[in-house]
Design an enzyme around this catalytic site. Structure first.
Site, short mmCIF file in Angstrom:
data_model
loop_
_atom_site.label_atom_id
_atom_site.label_comp_id
_atom_site.label_asym_id
_atom_site.label_seq_id
_atom_site.Cartn_x
_atom_site.Cartn_y
_atom_site.Cartn_z
N ASP A 166 -9.02 -0.35 -24.80
CA ASP A 166 -9.49 -0.36 -23.41
C ASP A 166 -9.49 1.05 -22.83
OD1 ASP A 166 -9.89 -3.07 -23.34
OD2 ASP A 166 -7.96 -3.53 -22.43
N GLU A 216 1.38 -7.39 9.24
CA GLU A 216 1.75 -5.97 9.33
C GLU A 216 2.76 -5.57 8.27
OE1 GLU A 216 0.54 -3.42 11.34
OE2 GLU A 216 -1.00 -4.97 11.54
N ARG A 232 -2.43 -9.06 -20.69
CA ARG A 232 -3.31 -8.59 -21.78
C ARG A 232 -2.54 -7.84 -22.86
NH1 ARG A 232 -8.69 -7.98 -21.22
NH2 ARG A 232 -8.62 -5.99 -22.32
N PRO A 241 0.82 -1.22 0.00
CA PRO A 241 0.00 0.00 0.00
C PRO A 241 0.85 1.26 0.00
CG PRO A 241 -0.09 -1.07 2.15
CD PRO A 241 0.60 -2.02 1.22
#
Length: 229
Positions: A167, A114, A152, A87
Site C-alpha cells: 500500500d 464542543e 488491514r 482534532p
C-alpha cells in the site's frame, strides 16, 4: 485484536463493520468490535451526557461522569491502549497504525459537540489521534478509519497480508499505478513492461513510478525517502 468504542451512536460503528472485508474478518474472529454507550452510565434520568460550558461560550461539553464510568466498565487486558479521537491529537499515519497493531486491545473515545470535559483526559490519560487539521461532527468516522487501517495489518483480514505491505506509505512512497483488462481502453494502453513476465523489470518499473508519483504529489515524502535512503 479487540476494539472497544465508547460512542453515543453505536449503530454507526456496527453498521460499517458489517460490510466487505471487515465483515468477513469479524465472522472469522480475526478481531472483534464492541461498543459502549456513555448514555447507559449517566446518572441523569433523561440520559443526558452533555451540559453548558463553565465560563460561557457556544455549544455543549461532554460530561466527565458518564464517560469515565463507561470507560472504567471496560475489562482491560494487559496489552491495551486507549485512544481519544480528537482534532488536537497527532495526525494518524501508517507509522502510528503499525504501532497500534502491536496491541491486543484498542479502546477508543468518540467525542461530540464542543468536545470532552478536560477531566476525562486527566483521569483516563489517553493517547490522542486526529485524522488531520479539520474538525468533524463526531469521533465515529475517525474511529472507523482507525479500525479499518489497523485491521488491514492483522494476519487474515486481507486475502494476502502482502497486500498491505504494498500500500501507499508502507515503504515511505505513494503506491505505483495499477492496470487490469482490457489492455487498450480508449487508446490508453497498459505499459508493455507489465506484460513481459519479467518480474525484475516489473519491480523496477513500479518503483520508478512510485518515485515519480511521490515526487509530484507528495514532495515532503519524497524528500524524506531520499534522505533516509
Amino acid at each position: 485484536m479487540k476494539f472497544d468504542v465508547l460512542t453515543l451512536f453505536p449503530d454507526m460503528i456496527v453498521d460499517y463493520c458489517n460490510y466487505s472485508i471487515l465483515k468477513r474478518a469479524l465472522e472469522k474472529n480475526i478481531f472483534s468490535v464492541n461498543t459502549i454507550n456513555p448514555r447507559d452510565f449517566t446518572l441523569d434520568k433523561h440520559k443526558k451526557v452533555d451540559d453548558t460550558p463553565y465560563g460561557g461560550g457556544a455549544g455543549m461539553v461532554l460530561m466527565a461522569q458518564p464517560y469515565v464510568d463507561a470507560y472504567e466498565s471496560i475489562q482491560k487486558i494487559d496489552n491495551s491502549i486507549t485512544i481519544m479521537l480528537s482534532p488536537q491529537g497527532e495526525p494518524l499515519s501508517d507509522k502510528i497504525v503499525n504501532d497500534l497493531v502491536k496491541f491486543d486491545q484498542i479502546i477508543m473515545l468518540c467525542g461530540h459537540y464542543e468536545g470532552f470535559d478536560e477531566r476525562i483526559r486527566e483521569i483516563i490519560k489517553p493517547r490522542e489521534i486526529s485524522l488531520g487539521d479539520f474538525v468533524l461532527t463526531g469521533g465515529e468516522l475517525p474511529a472507523l478509519c482507525l479500525i479499518d487501517a489497523v485491521s488491514r495489518k492483522i494476519e487474515g483480514t486481507l486475502g494476502k497480508i502482502e497486500s498491505a505491505d504494498q500500500d501507499s506509505f508502507a515503504n515511505g512512497l505513494l503506491e505505483y499505478p495499477h492496470y487490469t483488462k482490457p489492455r487498450d481502453f480508449r487508446g490508453l494502453k497498459v505499459p508493455d513492461v507489465l506484460l513481459n513476465g519479467n518480474h525484475k523489470e516489473i519491480n523496477e518499473f513500479r518503483l520508478q513510478k512510485s518515485l515519480e508519483r511521490t515526487k509530484i504529489r507528495r514532495p515532503d515524502l519524497y524528500k524524506r525517502f531520499n534522505t533516509s535512503d
